[in-house]
Design a protein around this motif. Structure first.
Motif, mmCIF file in Angstrom:
data_model
loop_
_atom_site.group_PDB
_atom_site.id
_atom_site.type_symbol
_atom_site.label_atom_id
_atom_site.label_comp_id
_atom_site.label_asym_id
_atom_site.label_seq_id
_atom_site.Cartn_x
_atom_site.Cartn_y
_atom_site.Cartn_z
ATOM 1 N N GLN A 222 40.732 37.119 35.752
ATOM 2 C CA GLN A 222 39.853 36.438 36.714
ATOM 3 C C GLN A 222 39.685 34.952 36.395
ATOM 4 O O GLN A 222 39.482 34.137 37.293
ATOM 5 C CB GLN A 222 38.474 37.109 36.732
ATOM 6 C CG GLN A 222 38.453 38.464 37.418
ATOM 7 C CD GLN A 222 37.125 39.174 37.221
ATOM 8 O OE1 GLN A 222 36.480 39.040 36.170
ATOM 9 N NE2 GLN A 222 36.689 39.920 38.224
ATOM 10 N N GLN A 246 40.990 47.969 37.399
ATOM 11 C CA GLN A 246 41.003 47.951 38.863
ATOM 12 C C GLN A 246 39.590 47.959 39.447
ATOM 13 O O GLN A 246 39.347 47.405 40.522
ATOM 14 C CB GLN A 246 41.797 49.153 39.383
ATOM 15 C CG GLN A 246 43.276 49.076 39.048
ATOM 16 C CD GLN A 246 44.004 50.387 39.287
ATOM 17 O OE1 GLN A 246 43.523 51.252 40.012
ATOM 18 N NE2 GLN A 246 45.173 50.549 38.663
ATOM 19 N N LEU A 249 38.615 44.490 39.626
ATOM 20 C CA LEU A 249 39.522 43.688 40.459
ATOM 21 C C LEU A 249 39.889 44.475 41.718
ATOM 22 O O LEU A 249 41.047 44.869 41.907
ATOM 23 C CB LEU A 249 40.793 43.333 39.670
ATOM 24 C CG LEU A 249 40.615 42.570 38.351
ATOM 25 C CD1 LEU A 249 41.937 42.458 37.609
ATOM 26 C CD2 LEU A 249 40.025 41.187 38.604
ATOM 27 N N ASP A 251 40.422 43.699 44.717
ATOM 28 C CA ASP A 251 41.391 43.094 45.638
ATOM 29 C C ASP A 251 42.787 42.961 45.032
ATOM 30 O O ASP A 251 43.686 42.402 45.670
ATOM 31 C CB ASP A 251 40.902 41.699 46.064
ATOM 32 C CG ASP A 251 39.560 41.768 46.800
ATOM 33 O OD1 ASP A 251 39.345 42.775 47.509
ATOM 34 O OD2 ASP A 251 38.753 40.836 46.633
ATOM 35 N N ALA A 252 42.966 43.475 43.837
ATOM 36 C CA ALA A 252 44.253 43.325 43.155
ATOM 37 C C ALA A 252 45.312 44.234 43.784
ATOM 38 O O ALA A 252 45.006 45.263 44.389
ATOM 39 C CB ALA A 252 44.103 43.656 41.677
ATOM 40 N N TYR A 261 46.740 40.307 39.963
ATOM 41 C CA TYR A 261 45.598 39.628 40.577
ATOM 42 C C TYR A 261 45.877 38.125 40.570
ATOM 43 O O TYR A 261 45.997 37.514 39.502
ATOM 44 C CB TYR A 261 44.319 39.938 39.807
ATOM 45 C CG TYR A 261 43.085 39.260 40.359
ATOM 46 C CD1 TYR A 261 42.436 39.755 41.493
ATOM 47 C CD2 TYR A 261 42.577 38.113 39.747
ATOM 48 C CE1 TYR A 261 41.308 39.134 42.006
ATOM 49 C CE2 TYR A 261 41.445 37.487 40.253
ATOM 50 C CZ TYR A 261 40.816 38.003 41.382
ATOM 51 O OH TYR A 261 39.699 37.377 41.898
ATOM 52 N N GLN A 262 46.010 37.558 41.760
ATOM 53 C CA GLN A 262 46.370 36.143 41.900
ATOM 54 C C GLN A 262 47.630 35.860 41.063
ATOM 55 O O GLN A 262 48.678 36.438 41.315
ATOM 56 C CB GLN A 262 45.177 35.264 41.531
ATOM 57 C CG GLN A 262 43.991 35.465 42.481
ATOM 58 C CD GLN A 262 42.782 34.630 42.108
ATOM 59 O OE1 GLN A 262 42.777 33.892 41.129
ATOM 60 N NE2 GLN A 262 41.731 34.748 42.906
#
Length: 704
Positions: A222, A246, A249, A251-252, A261-262
């Motif tokens: 993050q 998860q 996160l 939206d992962a 993630y990103q």
């Protein structure tokens, strides 16, 4: 069927308040016990259930031998059908998967009859030639005694229900997550702070160790761009790492083995793939490190500058001891700035949990007492044999013996307690001063007349039976059927309490075992162990000779496995001399190959015992025939194949020129598989060995 009202009330009360996890024993006829458990699950509408053993219900179901696949999972209830077989390792391990307020339910025969029940797992615990029909299981009797002696264990039979409720006294647990939060911060520091400062994270089951790895990975992902690798013996054991990662996160992007993630990622990498990867991650997380070979852990520590080793202290396979005794010592030399943190606060359940305490107490995993200066030095030191019935009746001595074995031998597991009490081939000898235990030796009977019909097949590698580890290994390695027919005692465990080590007590205990063996007309004493200089010196001092060294380091210790033998009669000395000569020749051949990384000081210790006769000219053609006709492994006789060609070069003339070249390249020049495949148009190792077998069969058949 209707459940007893007392049981309904007990379950209702447990549901109304915070309670510790408990053990519920349902004892009686198999059909009744199974139906009672099935009714219980239907009426109480439990959601997360694991049923172990034979089952007629539709819940998650595994056999007891597959229990490892569920470690790392979480369940409200675990049903253990003991009619399908009982394993101590499985029971203790699976108890750690049960969450707060949960139940572990054991289905078993009537308690008075269970010790005499024909356990289906029995054959997995005893060696070939030993029968256990119509005999009492002292381990099950010990377990039944533990049920009856613990008021927190609920027992349901067809006639009555006896139970109390274990309420949680301190339900607030305000500091429940403090230790885990500290661990998360320490893990993040490894990724963000100085390099080459590994973190060792240890905990008992249920302390949130794997969760901490997932949470820390999520925080790093993050706040910065991080590539994080996760490894473990199997991907199933890291389920909770991914679950908690998860959770933080949502939206992962997730797959079966990764979370992205990103610009950051958490990816599971099997150990073999990890060691091949040339691009190191920003952080490597190693979960269940105690189940990974020590030499692999050391290689990871050398390779990855930012690494976290996470391990369970009470390893249910016994491997946790290896992690503590072997790896931590080596890590302190490799990375002296490493850090440690231990989690003691349970998260999956509450403090003073009754189910955890039951299994720790019953299987003797409580902290051992110090034996220092308990008895006056004037007390006489004595050694004696102790029977299984005496072990059962003297629980204090049993606890001391097994506790000492756990501390001294990193592979000792709960299943070993079951074998100690039940396996007929195991004998136990103790050394005491007054009432204080100083040492213990556990021996296993091997070989003997039971192998009259099998000895030839085992010698030529076409047959293998349960147990008889050293007897079969030496027989098949050197093709000596008569060795297997000799009665032997293998010293599988020997331990002296730490306060009295290096005082000659171990040698004194071995001498006593030797005296007892001679009285029983035993031909050989043997030992098998992870070989290092100090251990080898210990056995050499008691006149044991090294007879074999494994080609590869063993998984649990990272050391080559050694076998030592001592003959107890003059006629057996001749047989051992022949074995030792053959071993020494193989050792010399392997020094620049499989033994290239063996420590120099250990090789000095081995070479000191060079046999006075080199044997040499007598090649065992029978072993070569066994290889040629598919019974014996190539690796076990490569030296003999080479020596045969050197002594009998004319034999090559029986082969076509390309085949002659192949034998010379493979055996005389020791070219790699890759070179052989390229030069002789072969597809791989299997085809190389097939070609060698074919050509040697041709040579030996024409000679015959």
């Amino acid at each position: 069927m209707n459940l007893p009202e007392q049981l309904n009330q007990w379950l209702k009360q447990r549901h109304s308040k915070l309670c510790h996890r408990q053990l519920l024993v349902i004892t009686g006829q198999e059909a009744w016990a199974t139906e009672t458990a099935s009714t219980l699950l239907r009426e109480k509408d439990q959601q997360k259930i694991l049923w172990v053993g034979n089952s007629q219900v539709e819940y998650d179901n595994i056999s007891v031998k597959n229990y490892r696949s569920k470690l790392g999972h979480e369940y409200d209830w675990v049903i253990l059908n003991c009619f399908s077989g009982f394993r101590a390792n499985a029971a203790m391990a699976l108890s750690g998967t049960i969450t707060a307020n949960g139940l572990m339910v054991l289905l078993c025969p009537e308690l008075s009859q269970w010790p005499y029940y024909a356990d289906p797992e029995q054959l997995n615990r005893i060696s070939y030639g030993y029968q256990q029909k119509d005999t009492q299981s002292f381990f099950i009797q010990h377990l039944v005694d533990a049920f009856r002696g613990d008021s927190a264990v609920a027992i349901l039979s067809a006639n009555q229900f006896a139970a109390k409720i274990s309420f949680v006294e301190d339900s607030l647990d305000k500091k429940k997550y403090d230790e885990q939060e500290m661990a998360v911060k320490k893990i993040c520091q490894v990724a963000q702070g100085h390099r080459n400062r590994p973190l060792v994270l240890t905990a008992d089951r249920g302390r949130g160790k794997s969760s901490a790895l997932g949470i820390a990975a999520a925080r790093l992902m993050q706040t910065s761009k991080k590539t994080i690798y996760l490894t473990a013996p199997h991907i199933n054991t890291v389920e909770q790492v991914f679950v908690h990662n998860q959770r933080l996160l949502p939206d992962a992007l997730t797959t079966s083995n990764s979370v992205t993630y990103q610009s950051s990622s958490l990816t599971f990498k099997p150990i073999d793939k990890l060691l091949e990867d040339e691009s190191p991650p920003d952080l490597l997380l190693v979960d269940e490190a105690s189940a990974i070979p020590v030499h692999i852990l050391c290689k990871l520590a050398k390779t990855f500058p930012r690494i976290v080793f996470s391990s369970t202290v009470h390893g249910y396979e016994g491997s946790g001891r290896g992690f503590e005794m072997r790896f931590i010592k080596q890590l302190s030399l490799l990375k002296p700035n490493f850090k440690r943190i231990h989690l003691s606060q349970p998260i999956r359940w509450y403090k003073q949990d009754t189910l955890e305490q039951f299994w720790l107490n019953t299987l003797f995993h409580t902290e051992p007492q110090s034996h220092k200066d308990i008895e006056p030095v004037s007390e006489t030191i004595s050694c004696r044999y102790i029977s299984k019935s005496e072990l059962l009746s003297n629980k204090t001595l049993l606890a001391d013996i097994f506790g000492l074995l756990i501390d001294a031998h990193y592979q000792t597991s709960q299943d070993d307690l079951q074998r100690l009490l039940d396996a007929p081939e195991i004998k136990c000898f103790v050394m005491t001063r007054g009432t204080t235990l100083l040492g213990v030796a556990q021996i296993i009977e091997e070989g003997g007349k039971d192998f009259t019909e099998l000895a030839e097949n085992i010698a030529d590698c076409s047959r293998r039976v349960k147990g008889h580890l050293v007897a079969q290994n030496i027989t098949s390695t050197y093709n000596i059927p008569s060795y297997l027919l000799a009665s032997q005692w293998r010293i599988s465990r020997i331990a002296i309490i730490p306060e009295h080590q290096c005082k000659g007590l171990g040698k004194q205990l071995i001498n006593f075992v030797e005296q007892q063996a001679k009285q029983h007309q035993i031909s050989f004493l043997t030992a098998s162990f992870g070989c290092n200089t100090n251990i080898l010196k210990f056995w050499n001092k008691s006149e044991f000779l090294l007879a074999k060294l494994s080609a590869k380091p063993e998984i649990s210790s990272g050391e080559h496995s050694g076998i030592c033998i001592k003959p107890l009669t003059n006629d057996r000395l001749e047989m051992l001399t022949a074995i030792h000569i053959e071993f020494y020749q193989e050792l010399l051949y392997q020094l620049d190959k499989n033994f290239q990384n063996v420590s120099e000081d250990m090789l000095v210790q081995i070479l000191r015992f060079k046999p006075t006769s080199t044997g040499g000219s007598c090649l065992n053609v029978l072993l070569l025939r066994q290889f040629a006709f598919g019974k014996r492994a190539y690796s076990s006789c490569k030296r003999l194949l080479k020596e045969y060609l050197i002594v009998n070069p004319a034999s090559l003339s029986k082969l076509a020129t390309p085949d002659q070249k192949l034998l010379v390249a493979a055996l005389i020049q020791n070219k790699t598989d890759k070179e052989l495949c390229k030069n002789f148009s072969l597809s791989g190792k299997k085809q190389i060995e097939q070609a060698l077998k074919y050509n040697f069969a041709k040579i030996l058949l024409e000679k015959a």
